[in-house]
Design a protein around this motif. Structure first.
Motif, short mmCIF file in Angstrom:
data_model
loop_
_atom_site.label_atom_id
_atom_site.label_comp_id
_atom_site.label_asym_id
_atom_site.label_seq_id
_atom_site.Cartn_x
_atom_site.Cartn_y
_atom_site.Cartn_z
N LEU A 10 11.78 0.04 -14.28
CA LEU A 10 11.03 0.31 -15.50
C LEU A 10 10.33 1.67 -15.48
O LEU A 10 9.81 2.11 -16.50
CB LEU A 10 9.99 -0.79 -15.73
CG LEU A 10 10.53 -2.21 -15.95
CD1 LEU A 10 9.39 -3.20 -16.08
CD2 LEU A 10 11.42 -2.25 -17.19
N GLY A 11 10.27 2.31 -14.31
CA GLY A 11 9.65 3.63 -14.24
C GLY A 11 8.47 3.72 -13.30
O GLY A 11 7.78 4.75 -13.28
N PHE A 12 8.23 2.69 -12.50
CA PHE A 12 7.12 2.75 -11.54
C PHE A 12 7.49 3.70 -10.40
O PHE A 12 8.58 3.61 -9.83
CB PHE A 12 6.85 1.35 -10.98
CG PHE A 12 5.77 1.31 -9.94
CD1 PHE A 12 4.46 1.54 -10.28
CD2 PHE A 12 6.08 1.05 -8.61
CE1 PHE A 12 3.45 1.49 -9.33
CE2 PHE A 12 5.08 1.00 -7.65
CZ PHE A 12 3.77 1.23 -8.01
N ARG A 13 6.57 4.59 -10.07
CA ARG A 13 6.82 5.57 -9.02
C ARG A 13 5.65 5.57 -8.02
O ARG A 13 4.61 6.18 -8.28
CB ARG A 13 7.00 6.97 -9.62
CG ARG A 13 8.23 7.10 -10.51
CD ARG A 13 9.51 6.88 -9.72
NE ARG A 13 10.71 6.97 -10.56
CZ ARG A 13 11.33 5.93 -11.09
NH1 ARG A 13 10.85 4.70 -10.87
NH2 ARG A 13 12.40 6.09 -11.83
N PRO A 14 5.79 4.87 -6.91
CA PRO A 14 4.70 4.81 -5.92
C PRO A 14 4.58 6.12 -5.15
O PRO A 14 5.50 6.52 -4.42
CB PRO A 14 5.13 3.66 -5.00
CG PRO A 14 6.62 3.61 -5.12
CD PRO A 14 6.95 4.06 -6.51
N GLU A 15 3.45 6.77 -5.30
CA GLU A 15 3.24 8.05 -4.60
C GLU A 15 3.06 7.86 -3.11
O GLU A 15 3.20 8.81 -2.33
CB GLU A 15 2.03 8.76 -5.20
CG GLU A 15 2.20 9.10 -6.68
CD GLU A 15 0.95 9.72 -7.26
OE1 GLU A 15 0.02 10.02 -6.49
OE2 GLU A 15 0.89 9.90 -8.49
N GLY A 16 2.75 6.66 -2.68
CA GLY A 16 2.59 6.41 -1.26
C GLY A 16 3.89 6.28 -0.51
O GLY A 16 3.90 6.17 0.72
N GLY A 17 5.00 6.27 -1.23
CA GLY A 17 6.31 6.19 -0.60
C GLY A 17 6.62 4.80 -0.05
O GLY A 17 5.90 3.83 -0.29
N LEU A 18 7.71 4.73 0.70
CA LEU A 18 8.17 3.46 1.24
C LEU A 18 7.14 2.85 2.19
O LEU A 18 6.89 1.63 2.15
CB LEU A 18 9.50 3.65 1.96
CG LEU A 18 10.13 2.40 2.58
CD1 LEU A 18 10.42 1.36 1.50
CD2 LEU A 18 11.40 2.76 3.34
N MET A 19 6.52 3.65 3.03
CA MET A 19 5.54 3.12 3.97
C MET A 19 4.32 2.58 3.25
O MET A 19 3.77 1.54 3.63
CB MET A 19 5.13 4.22 4.96
CG MET A 19 6.21 4.62 5.94
SD MET A 19 6.77 3.21 6.95
CE MET A 19 5.26 2.83 7.83
N GLY A 20 3.89 3.26 2.22
CA GLY A 20 2.75 2.78 1.46
C GLY A 20 3.03 1.45 0.79
O GLY A 20 2.19 0.54 0.80
N VAL A 21 4.23 1.32 0.22
CA VAL A 21 4.61 0.05 -0.41
C VAL A 21 4.71 -1.07 0.62
O VAL A 21 4.24 -2.19 0.40
CB VAL A 21 5.95 0.22 -1.16
CG1 VAL A 21 6.46 -1.12 -1.66
CG2 VAL A 21 5.78 1.18 -2.33
N ALA A 22 5.33 -0.77 1.77
CA ALA A 22 5.46 -1.78 2.82
C ALA A 22 4.10 -2.23 3.33
O ALA A 22 3.87 -3.43 3.56
CB ALA A 22 6.31 -1.22 3.96
N PHE A 23 3.19 -1.30 3.50
CA PHE A 23 1.86 -1.65 3.98
C PHE A 23 1.13 -2.49 2.95
O PHE A 23 0.43 -3.45 3.30
CB PHE A 23 1.06 -0.38 4.28
CG PHE A 23 -0.05 -0.57 5.27
CD1 PHE A 23 0.18 -0.43 6.63
CD2 PHE A 23 -1.32 -0.91 4.85
CE1 PHE A 23 -0.83 -0.62 7.54
CE2 PHE A 23 -2.35 -1.10 5.75
CZ PHE A 23 -2.10 -0.95 7.10
N ALA A 24 1.29 -2.15 1.67
CA ALA A 24 0.66 -2.92 0.60
C ALA A 24 1.19 -4.35 0.56
O ALA A 24 0.42 -5.31 0.43
CB ALA A 24 0.89 -2.23 -0.74
N ILE A 25 2.51 -4.51 0.71
CA ILE A 25 3.09 -5.85 0.72
C ILE A 25 2.59 -6.64 1.92
O ILE A 25 2.32 -7.85 1.83
CB ILE A 25 4.63 -5.76 0.71
CG1 ILE A 25 5.12 -5.20 -0.63
CG2 ILE A 25 5.26 -7.13 0.98
CD1 ILE A 25 6.62 -5.00 -0.70
N GLY A 26 2.44 -5.97 3.07
CA GLY A 26 1.90 -6.65 4.25
C GLY A 26 0.51 -7.20 3.99
O GLY A 26 0.19 -8.33 4.41
N LEU A 27 -0.33 -6.44 3.31
CA LEU A 27 -1.68 -6.92 2.97
C LEU A 27 -1.60 -8.13 2.04
O LEU A 27 -2.38 -9.10 2.20
CB LEU A 27 -2.48 -5.80 2.32
CG LEU A 27 -2.92 -4.65 3.23
CD1 LEU A 27 -3.64 -3.58 2.41
CD2 LEU A 27 -3.83 -5.14 4.34
#
Length: 284
Positions: free
Chosen positions: A159-176
């Protein structure tokens, strides 16, 4: 004389049969009871088999996240942020938190169903590590939460979501999110042992989760809310998690945010995990 011999022979035969039966049954070494890890994995396998044979129970982690994200993005995006694309950058981390938090109640519902069917009493009589029946189910629920998270992120990217934290940021967020959800699930296992029906448990979970998710920073910034409400929103556990998830997805996360999530998760686990086990051991 013949009768006496026959009696002695029958007695001797009976005693030899009893001796052979005793040797066949009791001479072998008893198998060792399973350790904590083995019993936990056995109950985790049971939960996975239940998903295999009743796949429609996965709708809550496949269909619902899609509905929530599409509905809130395109219904409120233009009104709140002026652009659905801009609102999606803010909304997706919050919707991820809300969706996963709401499906944690199914842990308690499955336990409540086991109690009503009588399987619960059978598990308590087995020579196993007692918490394994609960922890095994909770571990499989972590897999379900992971599926919901991945589906949400993939749909957001489309849909157009662009996480500026990159793959590591997304993975860390999912871990939380997974840590918090595992801790939150202990609340519903406690209620699953107390209430008498799954409908009652669903009602209680909605009464708790609906205010926590909607009176939070999932949909709007706390600064846009009335002053008297901002204090509750900022101290809301859902808001604490959403802030951390949003921060790491967009590359602005801090260790203070991580500490906040871990402290809240530890408090929930420290209160409700022992309470669940006490009720599990003593429920009649």
């Amino acid at each position: 004389m013949t009768v006496q011999l026959q009696t002695k022979n029958s007695i001797g035969t009976d005693s030899s049969i009893d001796e052979r039966l005793h040797q066949a049954i009791a001479s072998g070494k008893r198998p060792e009871p399973p350790n904590a890890f083995a019993s936990t994995m056995a109950f985790a396998s049971r939960a996975l088999l239940r998903i295999k044979h009743v796949p429609e129970q996965m709708f809550d982690v496949t269909v619902f996240p899609i509905i929530f994200l599409l509905m809130f993005t395109y219904l409120f995006g233009g009104a709140i942020a002026g652009s659905t694309r801009d609102y999606l950058q803010f909304l997706l981390p919050g919707i991820l938190v809300m969706t996963v938090a709401q499906i944690t109640m199914y842990t308690g519902i499955d336990l409540n169903n086991d109690i009503r069917k009588g399987i619960f009493d059978r598990f308590r009589t087995l020579p196993i590590w007692l918490p394994s029946a609960l922890i095994g189910a909770l571990l499989v629920d972590v897999i379900r939460y992971s599926m919901a998270s991945v589906i949400m992120i993939l749909l957001g990217l489309m849909l157009g979501f662009r996480p500026e934290g990159g793959l590591m940021g997304v993975a860390f967020a999912i871990g939380l999110v997974l840590i918090f959800s595992f801790s939150l699930s202990w609340i519903w296992t406690t209620f699953g042992l107390i209430v008498r029906s799954e409908k009652s448990l669903m009602m209680i979970s909605f009464l708790v989760l609906m205010p926590l998710t909607f009176v939070s920073n999932v949909f709007v910034e706390p600064e846009t809310l009335p002053t008297w409400l901002q204090g509750f929103v900022n101290s809301n556990p859902i808001s604490i998690l959403a802030t951390a998830v949003r921060g790491f997805m967009h590359g602005t996360g801090t260790w203070q945010q991580v500490a906040g999530v871990l402290v809240v998760s530890a408090i929930m686990t420290a209160i409700f995990a022992p309470l669940t086990m006490y009720l599990y051991r003593n429920k009649k």
